[in-house]
Each structure stands twice: as structure tokens, then as C-alpha cells.
Scaffold this motif. Structure first.
Motif, mmCIF file in Angstrom:
data_model
loop_
_atom_site.group_PDB
_atom_site.id
_atom_site.type_symbol
_atom_site.label_atom_id
_atom_site.label_comp_id
_atom_site.label_asym_id
_atom_site.label_seq_id
_atom_site.Cartn_x
_atom_site.Cartn_y
_atom_site.Cartn_z
ATOM 1 N N ASP A 105 0.832 -1.199 0.000
ATOM 2 C CA ASP A 105 0.000 0.000 0.000
ATOM 3 C C ASP A 105 0.872 1.256 0.000
ATOM 4 O O ASP A 105 0.602 2.212 -0.725
ATOM 5 C CB ASP A 105 -0.938 -0.005 1.209
ATOM 6 C CG ASP A 105 -1.799 1.243 1.292
ATOM 7 O OD1 ASP A 105 -2.469 1.581 0.286
ATOM 8 O OD2 ASP A 105 -1.802 1.894 2.357
ATOM 9 N N ILE A 106 1.927 1.249 0.785
ATOM 10 C CA ILE A 106 2.850 2.388 0.824
ATOM 11 C C ILE A 106 3.514 2.573 -0.539
ATOM 12 O O ILE A 106 3.601 3.691 -1.051
ATOM 13 C CB ILE A 106 3.902 2.194 1.938
ATOM 14 C CG1 ILE A 106 3.226 2.251 3.315
ATOM 15 C CG2 ILE A 106 5.016 3.235 1.830
ATOM 16 C CD1 ILE A 106 4.104 1.776 4.457
ATOM 17 N N LEU A 107 3.973 1.479 -1.137
ATOM 18 C CA LEU A 107 4.645 1.578 -2.439
ATOM 19 C C LEU A 107 3.684 2.042 -3.536
ATOM 20 O O LEU A 107 4.059 2.852 -4.390
ATOM 21 C CB LEU A 107 5.265 0.234 -2.825
ATOM 22 C CG LEU A 107 6.441 -0.229 -1.969
ATOM 23 C CD1 LEU A 107 6.848 -1.652 -2.344
ATOM 24 C CD2 LEU A 107 7.625 0.720 -2.107
ATOM 25 N N GLN A 108 2.469 1.541 -3.522
ATOM 26 C CA GLN A 108 1.500 1.893 -4.565
ATOM 27 C C GLN A 108 0.937 3.302 -4.401
ATOM 28 O O GLN A 108 0.476 3.897 -5.371
ATOM 29 C CB GLN A 108 0.351 0.883 -4.588
ATOM 30 C CG GLN A 108 0.772 -0.527 -4.926
ATOM 31 C CD GLN A 108 1.516 -0.633 -6.243
ATOM 32 O OE1 GLN A 108 1.124 -0.058 -7.249
ATOM 33 N NE2 GLN A 108 2.634 -1.347 -6.234
ATOM 34 N N PHE A 115 6.113 10.170 0.026
ATOM 35 C CA PHE A 115 7.388 9.637 -0.457
ATOM 36 C C PHE A 115 7.611 9.999 -1.920
ATOM 37 O O PHE A 115 6.697 9.948 -2.737
ATOM 38 C CB PHE A 115 7.440 8.112 -0.298
ATOM 39 C CG PHE A 115 7.339 7.661 1.129
ATOM 40 C CD1 PHE A 115 8.340 7.949 2.043
ATOM 41 C CD2 PHE A 115 6.226 6.967 1.572
ATOM 42 C CE1 PHE A 115 8.239 7.544 3.364
ATOM 43 C CE2 PHE A 115 6.112 6.555 2.885
ATOM 44 C CZ PHE A 115 7.117 6.845 3.787
ATOM 45 N N THR A 116 8.842 10.351 -2.239
ATOM 46 C CA THR A 116 9.218 10.632 -3.625
ATOM 47 C C THR A 116 10.142 9.565 -4.185
ATOM 48 O O THR A 116 10.353 9.499 -5.382
ATOM 49 C CB THR A 116 9.902 12.007 -3.737
ATOM 50 O OG1 THR A 116 11.070 12.005 -2.911
ATOM 51 C CG2 THR A 116 8.962 13.128 -3.323
ATOM 52 N N ASN A 117 10.703 8.722 -3.308
ATOM 53 C CA ASN A 117 11.632 7.690 -3.750
ATOM 54 C C ASN A 117 11.204 6.351 -3.169
ATOM 55 O O ASN A 117 11.177 6.180 -1.949
ATOM 56 C CB ASN A 117 13.060 8.028 -3.320
ATOM 57 C CG ASN A 117 14.061 7.073 -3.921
ATOM 58 O OD1 ASN A 117 13.947 5.865 -3.768
ATOM 59 N ND2 ASN A 117 15.040 7.615 -4.608
ATOM 60 N N THR A 118 10.898 5.398 -4.054
ATOM 61 C CA THR A 118 10.410 4.094 -3.604
ATOM 62 C C THR A 118 11.320 2.928 -3.984
ATOM 63 O O THR A 118 11.030 1.792 -3.619
ATOM 64 C CB THR A 118 9.017 3.804 -4.194
ATOM 65 O OG1 THR A 118 9.124 3.775 -5.625
ATOM 66 C CG2 THR A 118 8.006 4.840 -3.759
ATOM 67 N N GLN A 146 11.481 11.337 2.730
ATOM 68 C CA GLN A 146 10.881 11.135 1.410
ATOM 69 C C GLN A 146 11.248 9.778 0.807
ATOM 70 O O GLN A 146 10.809 9.445 -0.279
ATOM 71 C CB GLN A 146 11.304 12.259 0.470
ATOM 72 C CG GLN A 146 10.765 13.609 0.895
ATOM 73 C CD GLN A 146 11.220 14.726 -0.028
ATOM 74 O OE1 GLN A 146 11.858 14.496 -1.050
ATOM 75 N NE2 GLN A 146 10.892 15.951 0.348
ATOM 76 N N TYR A 147 12.045 9.008 1.514
ATOM 77 C CA TYR A 147 12.500 7.699 1.034
ATOM 78 C C TYR A 147 11.738 6.588 1.744
ATOM 79 O O TYR A 147 11.540 6.636 2.956
ATOM 80 C CB TYR A 147 13.996 7.509 1.307
ATOM 81 C CG TYR A 147 14.880 8.173 0.288
ATOM 82 C CD1 TYR A 147 15.650 7.415 -0.581
ATOM 83 C CD2 TYR A 147 14.965 9.561 0.202
ATOM 84 C CE1 TYR A 147 16.476 8.018 -1.525
ATOM 85 C CE2 TYR A 147 15.781 10.172 -0.724
ATOM 86 C CZ TYR A 147 16.536 9.397 -1.589
ATOM 87 O OH TYR A 147 17.343 9.991 -2.512
#
Length: 186
Positions: A105-108, A115-118, A146-147
Motif C-alpha cells: 500500500d505504501i509503495l502503490q 514519499f518521492t523515492n520508492t 521522502q524515502y
């Protein structure tokens, strides 16, 4: 005695490791000491960590799917184990934390979470800052909030806080059969 190389299918490996996920000797020892509430966290999407992405085994912008497939299979076995443990130990409560789902969920929805960097570590060396993890005297990124990933393997503090909130008071999709807050009230 010569060492044997064991080749496993994905399913054989998952069956073997999931059956050992909760060592019965350790579980029985904890139970005999009076523990009655257990939270077992599932495995997150390991195919999405910078170390795996740095291998180049996935298309650009994607995770290493065969790694995530094994993790999903492992987690499914862990949910079944939770049901079995709750049945076998009627005076205890076992809860599964859906780390995979919460992390996915966080990544999607990375921008919703800020976050700007996944796909790369805040601190590391090599492709995606994931080939070598953060070393002593390494200089981490400036905007670590942001990571998603701190280094080649680990989430940042912000991600861990989100995961903890989801475990504590999350929905049934985050924890099964209840969240930690509900477990504390049982």
C-alpha cells in the motif's frame, strides 16, 4: 561426510520454511512462561527492496516478481498457521500482521504518504543504493523522510511508523483476525 546441494521448488522451499516459522520449542517455552498474546508479522515484498531491484532481474520500475511470489506463498502459509495456533491454544491469541499488504500500500500510494523515492536506499552504494548497504561514515540522503528505504534492505523510520500504526489500529486487511489494539483488550 560430503555436503549435499538441495534443490527445492518454490513451493517446497515455502512449505519447509513456513513450517519452521514458529519453532514449536520456542513457542511452547514462551507459552509455559505465561505469554498468551502473540503478534506474528508476515514478510514484506522483498522483491521490491533496493538490493533486489539492483540485481537488474526486474523491468525498470518493477519489483522482482519471483521473489515476491515466494513471499506471498510463505505469508499464506503463515495465515493458515495463525488459524491452527488459535485453534490449538484456546486461551491464547495469535495475530498475523500483513506486512506485505501494508508495505505494498505504501509503495502503490507513495505520494499520498509523502514519499518521492520508492526504489533506492537513502544510504547505500551502487545501483539504487542497493548493491552495498549503508557503511560507517557514509553520508545518507538529505530528505530521508521522502524515502521508503533507508538502505539496501530496511525501511526508513517513517515507513516503520506507518507499519506500526497499521498493526496497532489497522483494518482486517492489515491484521488478522484482529489488530494489536483489539488483541490488547482480549
Amino acid at each position: 561426510m560430503p555436503t549435499q546441494l538441495l534443490i527445492h521448488t518454490k513451493e517446497e522451499w515455502v512449505n519447509e520454511t513456513s513450517s519452521k516459522a514458529v519453532d514449536s520449542i520456542i513457542l511452547q517455552a514462551l507459552y509455559s512462561l505465561g505469554l498468551r498474546k502473540f503478534f506474528l508479522a508476515g514478510v514484506g515484498p522483498l522483491g521490491c527492496i533496493p538490493n533486489q531491484i539492483a540485481t537488474g532481474l526486474a523491468p525498470h520500475g518493477k519489483c522482482v516478481s519471483y521473489v515476491n511470489d515466494m513471499v506471498k506463498l510463505f505469508n499464506a502459509r503463515l495465515v493458515a498457521l495463525i488459524d491452527q495456533l488459535n485453534s490449538n491454544y484456546g486461551d491464547a491469541v495469535f495475530v498475523y500482521g500483513n506486512t506485505y499488504g501494508a508495505f505494498d500500500d505504501i509503495l502503490q500510494n507513495a505520494t499520498i504518504y509523502g514519499f518521492t523515492n520508492t526504489d533506492s536506499g537513502c544510504c547505500g552504494v551502487g545501483r539504487n543504493q542497493g548493491q552495498v548497504t549503508c557503511l560507517p561514515f557514509s553520508v545518507p540522503c538529505m530528505q530521508r523522510n521522502q524515502y521508503v528505504f533507508w538502505d539496501a534492505f530496511h525501511p526508513t523510520q517513517v515507513v516503520n511508523q506507518i507499519l506500526a500504526r497499521k498493526a496497532y489500529s489497522g483494518r482486517r486487511s492489515d491484521c488478522y483476525p484482529m489488530n494489536v489494539k483489539e488483541m490488547a483488550q482480549v
